[in-house]
Structure formats: C-alpha cells, structure tokens
Design a protein around this motif. Sequence first.
Motif, PDB file in Angstrom:
ATOM      1  N   LEU A  88       0.825  -1.203   0.000  1.00 39.72           N
ATOM      2  CA  LEU A  88       0.000   0.000   0.000  1.00 39.72           C
ATOM      3  C   LEU A  88       0.862   1.257   0.000  1.00 39.72           C
ATOM      4  CD1 LEU A  88      -2.760   1.431   0.286  1.00 39.72           C
ATOM      5  CD2 LEU A  88      -2.520   1.182   2.765  1.00 39.72           C
ATOM      6  N   ILE A  89       1.909   1.239   0.780  1.00 41.11           N
ATOM      7  CA  ILE A  89       2.810   2.392   0.834  1.00 41.11           C
ATOM      8  C   ILE A  89       3.464   2.620  -0.527  1.00 41.11           C
ATOM      9  CG2 ILE A  89       5.003   3.185   1.806  1.00 41.11           C
ATOM     10  CD1 ILE A  89       4.113   1.861   4.456  1.00 41.11           C
ATOM     11  N   PHE A  90       3.906   1.525  -1.166  1.00 42.44           N
ATOM     12  CA  PHE A  90       4.514   1.657  -2.489  1.00 42.44           C
ATOM     13  C   PHE A  90       3.525   2.280  -3.467  1.00 42.44           C
ATOM     14  CE2 PHE A  90       5.151   0.138  -6.784  1.00 42.44           C
ATOM     15  CZ  PHE A  90       6.489   0.391  -7.002  1.00 42.44           C
ATOM     16  N   CYS A  91       2.315   1.775  -3.494  1.00 43.77           N
ATOM     17  CA  CYS A  91       1.299   2.288  -4.430  1.00 43.77           C
ATOM     18  C   CYS A  91       0.941   3.744  -4.129  1.00 43.77           C
ATOM     19  CB  CYS A  91       0.045   1.412  -4.375  1.00 43.77           C
ATOM     20  SG  CYS A  91       0.306  -0.284  -4.950  1.00 43.77           S
ATOM     21  N   GLY A 127       1.655   6.710  -6.776  1.00 43.91           N
ATOM     22  CA  GLY A 127       0.533   7.478  -7.298  1.00 43.91           C
ATOM     23  C   GLY A 127       0.834   8.934  -7.528  1.00 43.91           C
ATOM     24  N   ARG A 128       1.951   9.442  -7.005  1.00 44.28           N
ATOM     25  CA  ARG A 128       2.298  10.842  -7.229  1.00 44.28           C
ATOM     26  C   ARG A 128       2.496  11.152  -8.710  1.00 44.28           C
ATOM     27  NH1 ARG A 128       7.143  12.063  -2.944  1.00 44.28           N
ATOM     28  NH2 ARG A 128       6.333  10.927  -1.148  1.00 44.28           N
ATOM     29  N   ARG A 129       2.870  10.153  -9.497  1.00 45.37           N
ATOM     30  CA  ARG A 129       3.123  10.406 -10.916  1.00 45.37           C
ATOM     31  C   ARG A 129       1.847  10.792 -11.651  1.00 45.37           C
ATOM     32  NH1 ARG A 129       3.860   5.356 -14.864  1.00 45.37           N
ATOM     33  NH2 ARG A 129       3.844   7.182 -16.213  1.00 45.37           N
ATOM     34  N   GLY A 137      11.065   3.993 -15.972  1.00 46.34           N
ATOM     35  CA  GLY A 137      11.631   2.965 -15.108  1.00 46.34           C
ATOM     36  C   GLY A 137      12.044   3.514 -13.758  1.00 46.34           C
ATOM     37  N   LEU A 138      13.136   2.972 -13.245  1.00 46.69           N
ATOM     38  CA  LEU A 138      13.611   3.388 -11.927  1.00 46.69           C
ATOM     39  C   LEU A 138      14.209   4.792 -11.945  1.00 46.69           C
ATOM     40  CD1 LEU A 138      15.241   0.069 -10.652  1.00 46.69           C
ATOM     41  CD2 LEU A 138      13.035   1.053 -10.008  1.00 46.69           C
ATOM     42  N   ALA A 170       9.056   5.478  -4.492  1.00 44.33           N
ATOM     43  CA  ALA A 170       8.180   4.399  -4.026  1.00 44.33           C
ATOM     44  C   ALA A 170       8.986   3.197  -3.570  1.00 44.33           C
ATOM     45  CB  ALA A 170       7.210   3.996  -5.138  1.00 44.33           C
ATOM     46  N   VAL A 171      10.017   2.845  -4.337  1.00 46.16           N
ATOM     47  CA  VAL A 171      10.870   1.721  -3.940  1.00 46.16           C
ATOM     48  C   VAL A 171      11.599   2.038  -2.634  1.00 46.16           C
ATOM     49  CG1 VAL A 171      12.895   0.359  -4.598  1.00 46.16           C
ATOM     50  CG2 VAL A 171      11.151   0.901  -6.305  1.00 46.16           C
TER      51      VAL A 171
END
Length: 747
Positions: free
Chosen positions: A110-113, A117-119, A408-409, A417-418
């Motif tokens: 959830l934290i990653f998503c 989501g900021r993008r 990508g990264l 997020a990562v």
Amino acid sequence: MRAAGHSVRTRLRDRIAASDPGLLRLTAGLRTVGAIALTLTVLSLAGTDVPHLVAGAMAAMVATFAIREKQPGAQAVTLALGLPVALASVSLSAVLGERRVVGDAFFVVLIFCAVYGRRFGDRGTALGLIAFQVYFLSLFVGATVSALPGLYGAIAVAFVSSAVLRFAVLPATPAGVLVRLRLAFRARLAQLVSAQLDLLDAGEDDMDKALGAVREGTARLHETAMMIQGRLEEGTPDESAARLVQRRIADAEIAAERLGLLLLSARSAERADTLTLHLPGAPAPSVAVPPVPDESTDTLRRDLRALHTLVLRAGGGDTGTALAHVRNRLLGYRDEENLPPAPAAVQDVFRGIGEAARAVLGLRIALDGPQDESDDSPATVRSREELDAEEAALDGGAEEPAQEEQTGLRRPTTRAAVQVAVGSSLAIAGGELLSTQRWYWAVLTCWIVFINTSSTGEILVKGYRRLLGTVFGVVAGIALAGLVGQHTVTAFALVLVLIFAMFYTAPLSYTLMSFFVTAMLGLLYTLLHTYSLDVLVLRIEETAIGAVCGVVAAALVLPVRTDRRTNELLETVLDRLAEVAEAAVGQLSGGPSDDLLDRARDLDQALADLRAATQPLTHPVTPLRARRDTARYVVALLETCAYHARTLAATAELLPTHPSIAADPRLRGAAGRTVRNIRAIAARVADEHAAAEVETGPSIASLLGSDAGTPRYGRITDRVLRHLERLDEAVVGLARPLGVPVATPGR
C-alpha cells in the motif's frame, strides 16, 4: 473616529495579508478544524463512543488536507473518489489486523502504491495519501471487523463534513485566492518600501540591521510573486489577462529591488554590489562620508513615504486630488528636468522612485481596471500611454515544448516508491522490536520524511527536524494530559487548537508542526485511555527508528546524493539563465521577439528548486562550514544573475513601445561572451572533466564604444549597459567557487 477605525482595520488587514499570502495557511487551519468540529458534533449527537470520535476526527483531518487541486470541480471529484478508497483501506486493515505477516506485507505494498501514485498528479497524490493515512488511523484506534460499521459511519460523516467546510463554509476559488495574493503582494511591497526608508535613515551602527530588513523584504516580495505566477492560469479569465498581470508583477518586483540597490549605493562610499542584497549575512558597505545632504535626504524621505502611501492605497479604491498629486510628482522623476539638485547617486534614487511609481500605476491598472485620469500631469499621461502600448503588444506566447519524461527506476516517483517501501519494511521490523502494539509510528515517520524530498540530505534534515519536534512535543503532551485528565470536551477543544496550530505553522517550520502533532497525540491517547509516560517515550523511540530507516533506505536504495541533486538543479538554473540572457540580448539587438516572461518565470522556478535542495548544505548544524558558505555564496550569485537577467528581459519587452529604448545590433556580439561563459560553467557542472573555461576581457561598455565615422545604431540606455556588465561580472564570479578555470586575456 470612523476614519481612524478604517485606518486601523486597513493596517491590520495588510499585516495579516503580508504574513500569510493568500490566507492559505489560515484557510487550511480553519477548514481542517471546522471539518473536525462538525464531525465531532454530528457523531456526538449520534451517541458515538470516544474511539469512533477519534477515528472521525482523524478522517476529517485527512480528507481536508489531502486535497490539493486548485479548481473546486476537481476537488469535488477527488473527495468523492477518496471516500471509497478510505472505506476499502479501513476494511483491509481490520481484516488483516490479526494476520500480522500478511498485514505487514500488504501495508508495504500500500505504501509503495501510495507513493507511486504521485506520478498521476494531485489526484493520485491525494488518493494515495488518503489510503495510507486511513490505514494508519485504523491501526491507531485498533479497528476490528466487528467495529467496521461504526467506522464506516464515522469516516462517511468526516468526508461529508470536509465537503461542507470546503465548498459551503470556507470556499476558496482560484480567482479569490489570486485576489488575496495580490493584496499580499501590495502589502509586502509596502513593507519593503518601509524597510528601504529605514535604510535611508540608518546610522553606521544600524546599517547591517537595516540592510538585513531590506534583504528579507526583497525575498518575501519575490516569494509572493512566485506564488502569484503559480496561480495565474487558473485564477484569471484568459491567457492575455494572465500575461498582463504577470508582466506588472514582474515590473513592480524589479523596480522595488532596483530602488533598494540604488538607495544602498547612495548611502555607501561606492556603488553597492547587487550581491549584497542576496547574500545572507553580507555586511553593509561603508557609509559615505560626508553623508547624503540634508535637503536631499528630506526630499527622499518624503517621496519614499509618498511611494509607501501610493502602494497601499493603490488597491483600496481610493481616489482624490491628493493621491493624484502624489502620483504625478513621483512619476515626474522619470523626466530629467524634474530631478532635484543632488549628487548623481542620489538622483539615481529619484529615478528609481519614478520607475517604482510607474510600476505601481501599471499594477493598479492591470488589477483594478481603468482609473480616473482627470488630474493627470503630462508625465502621468505619458506613463499611461506607455503602459497601454505595452498591454497591446503582449501576445499569447508560444506553447512550451514537451519535456522528455524519465522511465523505469529513473522516474522520481518510482524511485521514491521503492525507497519508501524498503524503508517502511525496515521500520516495521524495527518498530515491532520495540512494541508489537505501536510499531506503526516508525512507519509513519519513515513515510513522512520522504514526502516532498528528493535527496538523501533533505531526508536527513527532515528526519532530524521531526525527531526534535517530537521530543519537545512529548514534554508538552505530558503537561497537557496532566491538565486535562479525563475531561473529554476540554481535550477535544485542545486537540482542535493544536491541529490549527499544526496547519498554520506547517509551511513555516517542520519542527513546529511535529511539535504540535505530538502534543495532540498525547491528548488523543488520554481520550483513548492508553496514555502513559512510557507511551510518549515510546513515541520518541519509534520516531527515531523511522527516521533512521528512512535515511538508510535513501542512502542505500537507488540513492540520490545531495551533491548530484544540487548539480542537476544547478545545471538547470544555468541553462535557464543562458536562455533568458541570450533571448533578451537578442531582442535588445533587434532580433525577433521571444517569450521572455515565461523564460524568466522558468528561471525563477529553477532557482527556487535549487535553493530548496541546498538546505541540507546550508543548515545551521552542518559540520561542513566551508561547504555551507560556498553553497550560500553560489546561490546568492545566481540570484544576482537572475535579477539582472529578469531586468534585461523586462527592458527588452519595452522595445516596441518605449520611446527612449531602441535596438542596438552591437549588443549581440558584446554580450556573447557572457552567454558563452554561462554555458561553459553549465558544461563543467555536468562533467567535471569537460574542457571548458570562462573568458574574461574588456568591459561590455568598451566593446560597445564606436569610432568616429561609425554609424550609430539607435540608443541603448545606461541601465541596460549596467545590467549587462553586472551580469557578466557575476557569471565570472561563479567560476571560482564552482572550480571552473578562468582564461587570462592575452594567453
């Protein structure tokens, strides 16, 4: 008495407007507190127990501060989408609460998503924030499956209350916010003129203090101008109106900054350097001996006070013969024959007052529409005609080219997020070692230190500030919990006060915000009957673990070093500076018109980003003192360059309409060295092994000198020449701290 009361109210209004531009902080605090109060009232009338009251209050806070769109329609859509997201988040938290491993894994996902989501812009950021904060809320109140119906009701009431406050009680349209920002700009401009008046009267012992006030006033005025530029598109009816307001704001800012520099030069033994107005802590130049003549000082003092009055009354609908007389007198200083007898430096100040009065007139016409012209003097009529011609010459501008998007990264949102996912995993592990019940505080801290940060240094500074605020907040929480005891109404009232203070101080000090958050949590623990000294101490320990985990993740997982981040932003600033300088000189040389306003705005935004990114390097507690001083010096030099480039751009846009400015083709060749030097420094910043060096040589004034028999190409004002020379000097000055070699003439 009515007049006195009106004056007091006006001064109070201007003071509030200047301290909180657009009333954005006040609106955010009142709207959040109002949403929470309405939620608590409705839930209390329904007989809801304390845990659900706390859940409703926290949900109302989240639903209010998460929304960041400027248009009311977009805000309504995001708020409507946020409710099902919140209900899904609390449901999953309750279902997975008894399955620790699965629950922890889902929390990390959830934290990653949420960060990824900021993008997707403001809406993606808001929905991600709602999902995370509501999941945290359910952990805080100990949500269970059996309690879900009550939580659903509390969260629904919270979202409805937030909507009522946002759209009915305290609505804020883009146009309304822009109007308040304009009022703040006028108030801050008046404050800057007052600081300049103090600079005129300051003795030798008070010069540093007076200069510091002028420096701060100049920075605050620029901050407000940037805020206005960021809201022009949504707050104005069409593009032409937005460009006109942008132009008038820029004119007023440049005129005010130039007036301060001219005053400083008049008070100094030699012409003051522009860098003095931008370098924090720079000492004031030595005071001229003998001082400015008494008669000239009296006249200057009178006219600065008149300019202050003109600025404040420009937006109040005030009219009358007295105000017209003041305006006519000040605008008359734009003509050489109206300048009072005084030394050359002092006459420059009178010219600066005349230009500032013209900028104030243009600002009033652009913001308030046509004015009464019956009492205009010939100088005022001429200024109005120039302003009208400039307005007619403004076009819609060209579309901005699309920027290449990273994938990508390399994309900042993916990388963040990562990093947050890894840091949160570490925070969960470390937090549960301390407490199996309140480990989520570590995760919250790890999450928060990553918000609005882009480098390891920024995360480290933010984590340090949060920990410091938490420590002091725990002390306050202990005291408040002891005073309140079990008085529920009193506790909730204090919670509202602390929440308002939290939102009102958030843009000013992250440490203060953390202090108020922690003090509020002490009261919430008291309401939930889980308060103890051990709990608040645990809060400090969990905060420290979360901050450490955030820094470790930022340093080891796809790290963005502070040096790398600042170098990237520095290269962007230099590129924007070269674009503005080249375009302005090209137009001043007779080339085609360019979109100089937008180019200057891009330069200002790039410089603001660089200034924010260098905060870890310039923080007072940094042990690298020499590096801190270098960073401050470089940023101050860049601000100096930006000021001269903005002024050149503003002057270039006057070419089609101003009678005393004409294109000079020799400028392109004379100023070409400055542009080449900027690009050479940018190349060296991008690659330290690049074979780039800065050129020096004859002054631009000597390069523009014409031999007998050489045809004269139009006229170029002394002001343009001075700004070109100061820009050239400042660019060469950048070479030394950035390690760029300087070529010696003749070798």
